[in-house]
Design a protein around this motif. Structure first.
Motif, PDB file in Angstrom:
ATOM      1  N   THR A   1       3.197  -7.502 -15.836  1.00  0.00           N
ATOM      2  CA  THR A   1       3.383  -6.318 -15.001  1.00  0.00           C
ATOM      3  C   THR A   1       2.462  -6.292 -13.797  1.00  0.00           C
ATOM      4  O   THR A   1       2.594  -5.424 -12.937  1.00  0.00           O
ATOM      5  N   GLY A   2       1.496  -7.215 -13.732  1.00  0.00           N
ATOM      6  CA  GLY A   2       0.621  -7.290 -12.564  1.00  0.00           C
ATOM      7  C   GLY A   2       1.411  -7.644 -11.319  1.00  0.00           C
ATOM      8  O   GLY A   2       2.383  -8.411 -11.380  1.00  0.00           O
ATOM      9  N   ARG A   3       1.011  -7.088 -10.178  1.00  0.00           N
ATOM     10  CA  ARG A   3       1.762  -7.266  -8.944  1.00  0.00           C
ATOM     11  C   ARG A   3       0.879  -7.832  -7.839  1.00  0.00           C
ATOM     12  O   ARG A   3      -0.309  -7.508  -7.733  1.00  0.00           O
ATOM     13  N   GLY A   4       1.469  -8.666  -7.003  1.00  0.00           N
ATOM     14  CA  GLY A   4       0.805  -9.101  -5.778  1.00  0.00           C
ATOM     15  C   GLY A   4       0.961  -8.034  -4.718  1.00  0.00           C
ATOM     16  O   GLY A   4       2.060  -7.500  -4.533  1.00  0.00           O
ATOM     17  N   VAL A   5      -0.115  -7.708  -4.003  1.00  0.00           N
ATOM     18  CA  VAL A   5      -0.056  -6.578  -3.072  1.00  0.00           C
ATOM     19  C   VAL A   5       0.429  -6.970  -1.682  1.00  0.00           C
ATOM     20  O   VAL A   5       0.813  -6.106  -0.898  1.00  0.00           O
ATOM     21  N   ILE A   6       0.409  -8.260  -1.349  1.00  0.00           N
ATOM     22  CA  ILE A   6       0.816  -8.701  -0.009  1.00  0.00           C
ATOM     23  C   ILE A   6       2.298  -9.056   0.005  1.00  0.00           C
ATOM     24  O   ILE A   6       2.809  -9.719  -0.904  1.00  0.00           O
ATOM     25  N   ASP A   7       2.988  -8.640   1.032  1.00  0.00           N
ATOM     26  CA  ASP A   7       4.403  -8.938   1.211  1.00  0.00           C
ATOM     27  C   ASP A   7       4.587 -10.425   1.475  1.00  0.00           C
ATOM     28  O   ASP A   7       4.005 -10.971   2.415  1.00  0.00           O
ATOM     29  N   THR A   8       5.400 -11.086   0.678  1.00  0.00           N
ATOM     30  CA  THR A   8       5.611 -12.534   0.827  1.00  0.00           C
ATOM     31  C   THR A   8       6.999 -12.868   1.350  1.00  0.00           C
ATOM     32  O   THR A   8       7.376 -14.042   1.381  1.00  0.00           O
ATOM     33  N   ASN A   9       7.779 -11.872   1.743  1.00  0.00           N
ATOM     34  CA  ASN A   9       9.095 -12.160   2.310  1.00  0.00           C
ATOM     35  C   ASN A   9       8.948 -13.064   3.528  1.00  0.00           C
ATOM     36  O   ASN A   9       8.123 -12.820   4.401  1.00  0.00           O
ATOM     37  N   GLY A  10       9.752 -14.096   3.588  1.00  0.00           N
ATOM     38  CA  GLY A  10       9.694 -15.023   4.719  1.00  0.00           C
ATOM     39  C   GLY A  10       8.691 -16.141   4.555  1.00  0.00           C
ATOM     40  O   GLY A  10       8.540 -16.974   5.467  1.00  0.00           O
TER      41      GLY A  10
ATOM     42  N   ILE B   1      -7.495  -8.065   3.124  1.00  0.00           N
ATOM     43  CA  ILE B   1      -8.208  -6.844   2.763  1.00  0.00           C
ATOM     44  C   ILE B   1      -7.227  -5.885   2.115  1.00  0.00           C
ATOM     45  O   ILE B   1      -6.046  -5.827   2.490  1.00  0.00           O
ATOM     46  N   HIS B   2      -7.714  -5.147   1.117  1.00  0.00           N
ATOM     47  CA  HIS B   2      -6.864  -4.230   0.351  1.00  0.00           C
ATOM     48  C   HIS B   2      -7.707  -3.041  -0.099  1.00  0.00           C
ATOM     49  O   HIS B   2      -8.876  -3.206  -0.457  1.00  0.00           O
ATOM     50  N   VAL B   3      -7.114  -1.844  -0.050  1.00  0.00           N
ATOM     51  CA  VAL B   3      -7.801  -0.632  -0.494  1.00  0.00           C
ATOM     52  C   VAL B   3      -6.888   0.112  -1.457  1.00  0.00           C
ATOM     53  O   VAL B   3      -5.695   0.272  -1.199  1.00  0.00           O
ATOM     54  N   ARG B   4      -7.470   0.564  -2.578  1.00  0.00           N
ATOM     55  CA  ARG B   4      -6.716   1.313  -3.584  1.00  0.00           C
ATOM     56  C   ARG B   4      -7.631   2.291  -4.306  1.00  0.00           C
ATOM     57  O   ARG B   4      -8.858   2.177  -4.260  1.00  0.00           O
ATOM     58  N   ARG B   5      -7.005   3.246  -4.980  1.00  0.00           N
ATOM     59  CA  ARG B   5      -7.715   4.151  -5.858  1.00  0.00           C
ATOM     60  C   ARG B   5      -7.741   3.561  -7.271  1.00  0.00           C
ATOM     61  O   ARG B   5      -6.858   2.796  -7.645  1.00  0.00           O
TER      62      ARG B   5
ATOM     63  N   VAL C   1      -2.042   2.538  -4.405  1.00  0.00           N
ATOM     64  CA  VAL C   1      -2.342   1.503  -3.414  1.00  0.00           C
ATOM     65  C   VAL C   1      -2.152   2.105  -2.023  1.00  0.00           C
ATOM     66  O   VAL C   1      -1.150   2.759  -1.748  1.00  0.00           O
ATOM     67  N   LEU C   2      -3.136   1.894  -1.143  1.00  0.00           N
ATOM     68  CA  LEU C   2      -3.147   2.559   0.159  1.00  0.00           C
ATOM     69  C   LEU C   2      -2.737   1.633   1.298  1.00  0.00           C
ATOM     70  O   LEU C   2      -1.979   2.015   2.171  1.00  0.00           O
ATOM     71  N   ASP C   3      -3.245   0.419   1.309  1.00  0.00           N
ATOM     72  CA  ASP C   3      -2.840  -0.530   2.343  1.00  0.00           C
ATOM     73  C   ASP C   3      -3.384  -1.903   1.986  1.00  0.00           C
ATOM     74  O   ASP C   3      -4.339  -2.029   1.197  1.00  0.00           O
ATOM     75  N   ALA C   4      -2.782  -2.930   2.573  1.00  0.00           N
ATOM     76  CA  ALA C   4      -3.234  -4.306   2.384  1.00  0.00           C
ATOM     77  C   ALA C   4      -2.736  -5.126   3.564  1.00  0.00           C
ATOM     78  O   ALA C   4      -1.635  -4.902   4.069  1.00  0.00           O
ATOM     79  N   VAL C   5      -3.541  -6.076   4.010  1.00  0.00           N
ATOM     80  CA  VAL C   5      -3.168  -6.973   5.115  1.00  0.00           C
ATOM     81  C   VAL C   5      -3.670  -8.381   4.808  1.00  0.00           C
ATOM     82  O   VAL C   5      -4.812  -8.563   4.361  1.00  0.00           O
TER      83      VAL C   5
ATOM     84  N   ALA D   1       0.381 -12.034  10.626  1.00  0.00           N
ATOM     85  CA  ALA D   1      -0.129 -11.047   9.675  1.00  0.00           C
ATOM     86  C   ALA D   1       0.994 -10.619   8.744  1.00  0.00           C
ATOM     87  O   ALA D   1       2.166 -10.567   9.133  1.00  0.00           O
ATOM     88  N   LYS D   2       0.650 -10.306   7.512  1.00  0.00           N
ATOM     89  CA  LYS D   2       1.588  -9.767   6.539  1.00  0.00           C
ATOM     90  C   LYS D   2       0.991  -8.485   5.970  1.00  0.00           C
ATOM     91  O   LYS D   2      -0.196  -8.436   5.621  1.00  0.00           O
ATOM     92  N   ARG D   3       1.825  -7.459   5.861  1.00  0.00           N
ATOM     93  CA  ARG D   3       1.356  -6.161   5.401  1.00  0.00           C
ATOM     94  C   ARG D   3       1.564  -6.010   3.892  1.00  0.00           C
ATOM     95  O   ARG D   3       2.037  -6.923   3.219  1.00  0.00           O
ATOM     96  N   MET D   4       1.239  -4.820   3.396  1.00  0.00           N
ATOM     97  CA  MET D   4       1.365  -4.551   1.969  1.00  0.00           C
ATOM     98  C   MET D   4       2.835  -4.565   1.547  1.00  0.00           C
ATOM     99  O   MET D   4       3.712  -4.144   2.295  1.00  0.00           O
TER     100      MET D   4
END
Length: 650
Positions: free
Chosen positions: A60-69, A155-159, A105-109, A89-92
């Motif tokens: 169930t663990g997830r990668g936070v960065i978008d890997t499309n493309g 970089i990634h920020v989450r609660r 999860v708030l953002d990731a780049v 650059a790739k976003r969350m």
């Protein structure tokens, strides 16, 4: 099977002293072990831990960065070798404020730096931390020592939980070309929209306090306004030896005892007499709040975009000591948003620069950098409606939020209109003219972050000019644009002026149709040679000119120019002055990838937008920041696969 020897140093406070060596750790369900793989932790599969990417491990663990493309980018390394030197650059992979495995999860780049003859490096000389970015000098391109050459950063920020009151954690990773000896780097976080112009080699948009934004405090030591932050770290061939947090302040602030953290005793600006500079800080309470680790064996997966080395070699794995990641508990450190405005939804910063230095000294010469990239880039709310003008009677009309975030809360209010049904959500119904306001909140427990409005007008001229457009239609089923309308009280009208627009803003005259002698209801039509207009979507309206001199406008109708095999999706206007819209009729709810490529084939923008069932009108990322020219816009989802060239005129 990967084998990684974890050496983790946690520094309690900001001074380098006796460090505590521990094993790899998980913070807010995110693995901090110098590895990129979700569902893989501490040298073994662990089917519940999030990380930067998913390498195929079940769980169930997830990668936070978008890997499309990713596959296309890797293929481009070989079909177009010059792309290996390019930055992207790739976003969350998820909308902001998604609750992922019970954590917000708030953002990731993820940011790939330029390679080879690098075009984002500091010129040899006196560029240092503490200087204003206005004083930094950068050459057009320049090679740098490989021990200072950044390959990529993330970089990634989450609660730490599902609530905005849970601890705020920052995670960061960086890979550097050479692993010999000590290496030194900074993650610098800005409050302002700092930018870098590659053509002129200059920075702009930096803060007002000697090139930065200074933190402000009241007499009791409470933070009254946030400023710029820098996290600096040093790692050797075997371990991390320093992690330090600093904030930008006026020297006089050091005499104040902060309420949420303690000063660390160091202050560095642009020279010994500087009034502004970076002061190091440490938390009020004891305990670990930094963690950090680097790879030690060559079998650490380098991610789906692979690792592009300085010599342009494409490799799958990092070599020992090449990738380092660290985490910081911003809540424990005392510099998260709730410490200064009681609103945990506010962004802690909005831009990031990653830099390397020549030595351990905070004011050592700067070497490589990644151009400022956006973070916490939550767009303000934008309201829209197709119909803005009514006369006589007003039917129930829908108001929309353009590109709504499915996790955000949208609340509508009006003082002089009337909302039918619920006033909460990205779409509402109204049945009276007036001004309608929509407020956007990132979370139900936070204050609104932005507001927009829609005004629906009602013309009293109906009492003077009794004629009305009852039914305005545009049809292209026959391959031609046929506009038809029915007017009431035609005997009151001198003529009808048909107008068209490609952006629903500026309208142009198309034809004047005499009213004739018919009394009561009368029908009219016009055939438009729309092939002469390059836009794929056209708006029409009718201006009524009364015999008594009164005028009024009809509502607007929209018509898509039919294209064989693709009549449901349209991009417009084209050519564009910066704004770009996507109209699409969908049979299912899904998410679409919006990819924009320049004329060299380089990906310059990537966005995920929600597609709802029915007619969608989505505003795409603006092209205002790009140079004029031709761009390819590609839209992909399970149901959509379309591409269109767009000419940017600005």
């Amino acid at each position: 099977m990967k084998k990684i020897l974890q050496t983790l140093i946690i520094i309690s406070g900001c001074q380098v002293s006796s460090a505590q060596i521990v094993v790899a750790t998980v913070r807010a369900n995110f693995g901090v072990e110098a590895d990129l793989s979700a569902n893989y932790y501490n040298n073994t599969t662990t089917p519940a831990v999030d990380d930067w990417f998913n390498n195929g491990y079940a769980g169930t663990g997830r990668g936070v960065i978008d890997t499309n493309g990713a596959a296309a980018i890797v293929a481009g390394y070989f079909s177009n070798p010059a792309s290996r030197n390019s930055s992207f650059a790739k976003r969350m992979a998820y909308p902001a404020f998604t609750v992922l495995n019970n954590r917000i999860v708030l953002d990731a780049v993820y940011y790939r730096d330029y390679h080879g003859d690098d075009s984002t490096v500091f010129a040899s000389g006196s560029n240092k931390n503490g200087m204003s970015p206005a004083m930094w000098t950068t050459p057009v391109s320049q090679s740098i020592p490989d021990k200072n050459d950044i390959l990529e950063a993330m970089i990634h920020v989450r609660r730490a939980g599902p609530n905005v009151s849970d601890s705020l954690w920052l995670f960061a990773g960086v890979s550097i070309e050479n692993t010999t000896g000590n290496r030194f780097f900074d993650f610098e976080l800005y409050q302002t929209d700092i930018n870098y112009n590659k053509t002129t080699g200059t920075f702009s948009g930096y803060g007002p306090n000697a090139g930065h934004t200074a933190w402000q405090f009241d007499a009791a030591g409470k933070i009254s306004a946030p400023g710029d932050i820098i996290f600096t770290s040093e790692f050797s061939s075997s371990s991390i030896s320093l992690v330090e947090a600093r904030i930008w302040v006026h020297r006089s602030m050091l005499s104040i005892t902060p309420a949420s953290f303690n000063w660390g005793g160091q202050f560095d600006g642009d020279g010994s007499g500087a009034m502004y500079g970076y002061a190091n800080i440490r938390p009020k309470t004891a305990g670990n709040f930094y963690t950090g680790l680097q790879t030690t064996v060559p079998l650490t997966w380098g991610g789906p975009f692979k690792v592009v080395r300085d010599n342009n070699a494409i490799v799958d794995n990092y070599i020992p000591g090449q990738f380092l990641e660290f985490s910081v508990n911003l809540t424990k450190l005392g510099i998260e948003p709730v410490n200064y405005n009681q609103d945990a939804c506010d962004p802690a910063f909005i831009r990031v620069i990653v830099k390397t230095r020549s030595s351990t000294s905070f004011t050592a010469e700067l070497k490589d950098f990644e151009a400022p990239f956006k973070f916490f880039d939550y767009p303000p709310v934008e309201a829209f409606t197709y119909l803005t003008y009514f006369c006589g009677t007003m039917p129930v009309t829908q108001l929309y939020v353009v590109n709504p975030n499915p996790n955000f809360v949208y609340t509508w209010t009006t003082l002089n209109g009337n909302i039918v049904g619920s006033n909460v959500g990205p779409v509402i119904n109204v049945d009276a003219p007036g001004t309608y306001y929509v407020r956007q909140k990132s979370n139900t427990n936070c204050v609104p972050s932005s507001i927009d409005s829609v005004t629906i007008l009602f013309a009293n001229t109906c009492a003077v000019l009794e004629a009305n457009i009852i039914n305005l239609k545009a049809d292209a089923s026959s391959g031609k644009h046929k506009i038809s309308w029915t007017a009431s009280n035609n005997q009151e009208v001198d003529n009808y002026e048909l107008e068209y627009s490609t952006n629903n803003s500026g309208f142009f005259p198309l034809s004047t149709v005499p009213a004739g002698d018919a009394r009561g209801n009368a029908s009219f039509g016009f055939e438009h040679a729309a092939d002469l207009i390059s836009s794929d979507i056209i708006f029409y309206r009718v201006k009524i000119n009364g015999k008594n001199g009164a005028t009024k406008y009809s509502n607007v109708c929209l018509l898509k120019k039919a294209k064989p095999g693709n009549i449901s999706g349209l991009l417009y206007p084209n050519p564009s002055n910066g704004d770009l819209w996507f109209s699409y009729l969908s049979n299912k709810k899904e998410t679409a990838d919006i990819l924009i490529f320049n004329n060299l084939g380089n990906l310059v923008s990537k966005t995920n937008l929600p597609i709802n069932v029915g007619e969608n009108l989505l505003k795409l990322p603006a092209l205002n920041n790009f140079a004029k020219g031709t761009y390819l816009v590609r839209i992909q989802s399970e149901e959509i696969n379309m591409s269109q060239k767009i000419i940017l005129l600005q």
